[in-house]
Write an enzyme that holds these catalytic residues in place. Structure first.
Site, mmCIF file in Angstrom:
data_model
loop_
_atom_site.group_PDB
_atom_site.id
_atom_site.type_symbol
_atom_site.label_atom_id
_atom_site.label_comp_id
_atom_site.label_asym_id
_atom_site.label_seq_id
_atom_site.Cartn_x
_atom_site.Cartn_y
_atom_site.Cartn_z
ATOM 1 N N ARG A 163 -7.425 10.505 -6.992
ATOM 2 C CA ARG A 163 -8.592 9.652 -6.768
ATOM 3 C C ARG A 163 -9.874 10.469 -6.918
ATOM 4 O O ARG A 163 -10.832 10.032 -7.512
ATOM 5 C CB ARG A 163 -8.455 9.053 -5.374
ATOM 6 C CG ARG A 163 -9.682 8.538 -4.747
ATOM 7 C CD ARG A 163 -9.722 7.037 -4.858
ATOM 8 N NE ARG A 163 -10.402 6.470 -3.724
ATOM 9 C CZ ARG A 163 -11.666 6.724 -3.399
ATOM 10 N NH1 ARG A 163 -12.377 7.552 -4.127
ATOM 11 N NH2 ARG A 163 -12.200 6.146 -2.347
ATOM 12 N N ASP A 208 -6.443 -3.892 -7.721
ATOM 13 C CA ASP A 208 -6.976 -4.492 -6.499
ATOM 14 C C ASP A 208 -7.207 -5.978 -6.713
ATOM 15 O O ASP A 208 -7.475 -6.419 -7.836
ATOM 16 C CB ASP A 208 -8.287 -3.819 -6.070
ATOM 17 C CG ASP A 208 -8.611 -4.148 -4.618
ATOM 18 O OD1 ASP A 208 -8.098 -3.444 -3.726
ATOM 19 O OD2 ASP A 208 -9.328 -5.132 -4.363
ATOM 20 N N ARG A 226 -3.947 6.106 0.421
ATOM 21 C CA ARG A 226 -4.562 7.308 1.005
ATOM 22 C C ARG A 226 -3.657 8.138 1.892
ATOM 23 O O ARG A 226 -3.958 9.280 2.179
ATOM 24 C CB ARG A 226 -5.822 6.910 1.777
ATOM 25 C CG ARG A 226 -6.999 6.667 0.865
ATOM 26 C CD ARG A 226 -8.121 6.021 1.609
ATOM 27 N NE ARG A 226 -7.668 4.722 2.124
ATOM 28 C CZ ARG A 226 -8.431 3.887 2.788
ATOM 29 N NH1 ARG A 226 -9.666 4.203 3.071
ATOM 30 N NH2 ARG A 226 -7.953 2.728 3.202
ATOM 31 N N TYR A 278 -13.811 -13.034 0.528
ATOM 32 C CA TYR A 278 -14.614 -11.840 0.199
ATOM 33 C C TYR A 278 -15.896 -12.220 -0.527
ATOM 34 O O TYR A 278 -16.937 -11.603 -0.329
ATOM 35 C CB TYR A 278 -13.786 -10.845 -0.632
ATOM 36 C CG TYR A 278 -12.798 -10.078 0.219
ATOM 37 C CD1 TYR A 278 -13.188 -8.935 0.913
ATOM 38 C CD2 TYR A 278 -11.490 -10.524 0.376
ATOM 39 C CE1 TYR A 278 -12.300 -8.246 1.725
ATOM 40 C CE2 TYR A 278 -10.591 -9.849 1.185
ATOM 41 C CZ TYR A 278 -11.001 -8.713 1.861
ATOM 42 O OH TYR A 278 -10.131 -8.045 2.678
ATOM 43 N N ARG A 291 0.829 -1.223 0.000
ATOM 44 C CA ARG A 291 0.000 0.000 0.000
ATOM 45 C C ARG A 291 0.855 1.262 0.000
ATOM 46 O O ARG A 291 0.498 2.260 0.642
ATOM 47 C CB ARG A 291 -0.931 0.040 1.208
ATOM 48 C CG ARG A 291 -2.110 -0.885 1.118
ATOM 49 C CD ARG A 291 -3.144 -0.391 0.118
ATOM 50 N NE ARG A 291 -4.104 -1.440 -0.160
ATOM 51 C CZ ARG A 291 -5.248 -1.584 0.498
ATOM 52 N NH1 ARG A 291 -5.599 -0.733 1.420
ATOM 53 N NH2 ARG A 291 -6.040 -2.582 0.203
HETATM 54 O O1 CP3 Z 1 0.044 0.174 -3.222
HETATM 55 C C1 CP3 Z 1 -0.291 -1.017 -3.341
HETATM 56 O O2 CP3 Z 1 -0.092 -1.869 -2.459
HETATM 57 C C2 CP3 Z 1 -0.886 -1.491 -4.654
HETATM 58 C C3 CP3 Z 1 -2.317 -1.486 -4.777
HETATM 59 C C4 CP3 Z 1 -3.172 -2.406 -3.936
HETATM 60 C C5 CP3 Z 1 -4.453 -2.012 -3.452
HETATM 61 N N1 CP3 Z 1 -5.047 -3.094 -2.877
HETATM 62 C C6 CP3 Z 1 -5.027 -0.658 -3.602
HETATM 63 C C7 CP3 Z 1 -6.153 -0.260 -2.740
HETATM 64 C C8 CP3 Z 1 -2.990 -3.734 -3.562
HETATM 65 C C9 CP3 Z 1 -1.780 -4.619 -3.752
HETATM 66 C C10 CP3 Z 1 -4.187 -4.159 -2.909
HETATM 67 C C11 CP3 Z 1 -4.400 -5.531 -2.415
HETATM 68 C C12 CP3 Z 1 -5.604 -5.839 -1.649
HETATM 69 N N2 CP3 Z 1 -6.870 -5.384 -1.871
HETATM 70 C C13 CP3 Z 1 -5.658 -6.762 -0.582
HETATM 71 C C14 CP3 Z 1 -4.495 -7.574 -0.076
HETATM 72 C C15 CP3 Z 1 -3.581 -6.802 0.788
HETATM 73 C C16 CP3 Z 1 -4.108 -6.427 2.128
HETATM 74 O O3 CP3 Z 1 -4.270 -5.212 2.370
HETATM 75 O O4 CP3 Z 1 -4.351 -7.324 2.954
HETATM 76 C C17 CP3 Z 1 -6.975 -6.798 -0.125
HETATM 77 C C18 CP3 Z 1 -7.478 -7.630 1.019
HETATM 78 C C19 CP3 Z 1 -7.746 -5.934 -0.949
HETATM 79 C C20 CP3 Z 1 -9.213 -5.661 -0.874
HETATM 80 C C21 CP3 Z 1 -9.493 -4.271 -0.493
HETATM 81 N N3 CP3 Z 1 -9.234 -3.171 -1.283
HETATM 82 C C22 CP3 Z 1 -10.097 -3.804 0.691
HETATM 83 C C23 CP3 Z 1 -10.547 -4.683 1.843
HETATM 84 C C24 CP3 Z 1 -10.183 -2.412 0.607
HETATM 85 C C25 CP3 Z 1 -10.849 -1.466 1.606
HETATM 86 C C26 CP3 Z 1 -10.022 -1.231 2.789
HETATM 87 C C27 CP3 Z 1 -8.931 -0.216 2.548
HETATM 88 O O5 CP3 Z 1 -7.788 -0.497 2.949
HETATM 89 O O6 CP3 Z 1 -9.231 0.831 1.989
HETATM 90 C C28 CP3 Z 1 -9.592 -2.024 -0.624
HETATM 91 C C29 CP3 Z 1 -9.458 -0.644 -1.127
HETATM 92 C C30 CP3 Z 1 -8.129 -0.214 -1.658
HETATM 93 N N4 CP3 Z 1 -7.249 -1.001 -2.387
HETATM 94 C C31 CP3 Z 1 -7.564 1.087 -1.534
HETATM 95 C C32 CP3 Z 1 -6.337 1.064 -2.220
HETATM 96 C C33 CP3 Z 1 -5.397 2.233 -2.420
HETATM 97 C C34 CP3 Z 1 -8.242 2.282 -0.868
HETATM 98 C C35 CP3 Z 1 -9.247 2.804 -1.808
HETATM 99 C C36 CP3 Z 1 -9.549 4.265 -1.590
HETATM 100 O O7 CP3 Z 1 -10.406 4.557 -0.752
HETATM 101 O O8 CP3 Z 1 -8.951 5.108 -2.294
#
Ligand code: CP3
Length: 355
Positions: free
Chosen positions: A43, A80, A34, A156, A30
């Site tokens: 975004r 994602d 954010r 999920y 990540r």
């Molecule tokens: O920078 C990076 O790591 C690359 C991009 C990336 C995202 N998600 C962007 C994202 C990667 C590799 C992921 C993987 C991901 N997505 C996982 C596995 C890693 C982990 O965190 O355990 C999981 C479980 C998800 C599913 C997911 N995506 C959830 C549960 C959520 C909501 C919770 C949260 O952290 O916001 C997301 C949203 C998400 N994925 C955001 C980002 C930047 C936030 C979205 C936003 O509000 O802008």
């Protein structure tokens, strides 16, 4: 150990290929997200999170944002893990401040309907992002692609989104007669998706099994270790010889079996693992990634410094990819991220003096 390579070599790839790196590679899960004001601004401009994922020029810009700010050794593709099940035919939405909502999969009928053959072909926008990033990437920075591991993605789909403890998904893993078919379909589509990412230009892939720690050892072998092994061997069978990083978060001592069984080049360690233990317990040919506590980065200062120094003392340079034990949190102060990187670089100056 071979001699260090020329200065524009990629430290991430050097470590993963058992060559001595020019410095400790660093990247963060990540790292685009954010906590970065420039991410929040882009975004906003894109509309929704999903719009951003599917707009290659913007997604490429987000992928590269953390590298403009920090001295990192890798970019991770901005996308994602839930895009794959979306293209298998499930409605997906990211609700502001709530996270993902995805159409439920709770019966054999639901699983049979999922398209595991065509889904990877519907993710061209993501492969295009990879191509755009590769064109702009500095020569010493690696590009990491990724997918979710079958168990984590399945959780999920069964829960319909994020959940407190994935209780329904865990029940299905024990008893649902359709659960194995769901995992098979996710193995197939995830392998095809990673193959396309590699063809487009990613140099390393990480498989995120963020909820692996939910399962008891017996189920973990069946639904985490074995599906991840099948993806790794499927990639190699398809001629993709990229190193794979397996992130089976929360499995503790189960990391030993996970590394052995799956054949991954590296494992991502959760923060609760003592790195000293991992160095001894995990096969010496397996690279260790991690595992600073994301909360320690929020705290910063001398407590963060102590954590970083303890980690660097424990893990030999040639076996280490510096990372967090889980994703960077939105409330992380940017200055603390810069401090963390500086702390590692300061140690590089000492550790690499006689190389
Ligand atoms: O920078 C990076 O790591 C690359 C991009 C990336 C995202 N998600 C962007 C994202 C990667 C590799 C992921 C993987 C991901 N997505 C996982 C596995 C890693 C982990 O965190 O355990 C999981 C479980 C998800 C599913 C997911 N995506 C959830 C549960 C959520 C909501 C919770 C949260 O952290 O916001 C997301 C949203 C998400 N994925 C955001 C980002 C930047 C936030 C979205 C936003 O509000 O802008």
């Amino acid at each position: 150990m071979n001699a260090p390579l020329k200065s524009d070599s990629k430290s991430l790839l050097d470590v993963l290929n058992h060559r001595y790196p020019k410095r400790r590679p660093i990247w963060f899960m990540r790292q685009a997200g954010r906590y970065l004001p420039e991410y929040r601004a882009l975004r906003e401009k894109a509309g929704s999170f999903l719009d951003l994922c599917y707009a290659p020029e913007l997604a490429a810009e987000v992928t590269l944002q953390p590298l403009q700010r920090f001295d990192l050794d890798a970019a991770i593709l901005f996308a994602d893990i839930l895009l794959v099940p979306q293209k298998m035919g499930l409605e997906l939405e990211f609700v502001q401040n709530e996270g993902p909502k995805i159409e439920l999969v709770r019966s054999r009928e639901d699983v049979v309907r999922l398209d595991s053959v065509g889904a990877a072909g519907k993710l061209e926008a993501i492969y295009e992002t990879v191509k755009v990033v590769r064109r702009q990437l500095a020569s010493d920075v690696g590009l990491i692609g990724f997918c979710g591991a079958p168990w984590t993605v399945a959780s999920y789909l069964i829960e319909g989104g994020s959940s407190t403890d994935r209780s329904l998904a865990r029940q299905a893993a024990y008893e649902a007669e359709w659960f194995g078919l769901l995992i098979d379909k996710l193995v197939e589509v995830s392998t095809a998706y990673l193959v396309e990412q590699v063809k487009a230009g990613v140099e390393v892939v990480q498989i995120f099994d963020s909820w692996a720690g939910d399962l008891p050892a017996s189920l973990r072998r069946q639904w985490c270790d074995e599906p991840v092994r099948r993806i790794v061997s499927g990639l190699h069978d398809a001629g993709c010889d990229v190193p794979v990083i397996g992130f089976a978060r929360g499995v503790g001592a189960g990391q030993v079996e996970f590394a052995e069984h799956t054949g991954v080049a590296a494992i991502g360690l959760e923060s609760s693992i003592d790195a000293k233990w991992a160095v001894q317990a995990i096969g010496a040919n397996v690279v260790l990634q991690g595992n600073i506590d994301p909360v320690a980065v929020i705290v910063g200062g001398p407590r963060l410094e102590a954590e970083v120094n303890g980690l660097l003392d424990a893990v030999p340079v040639e076996r280490h990819i510096v990372n967090l034990g889980h994703g960077m949190r939105p409330e992380t102060p940017l200055g603390h991220v810069a401090d963390l990187i500086d702390l590692v670089r300061a140690r590089d100056a000492v550790d690499f003096v006689d190389v």
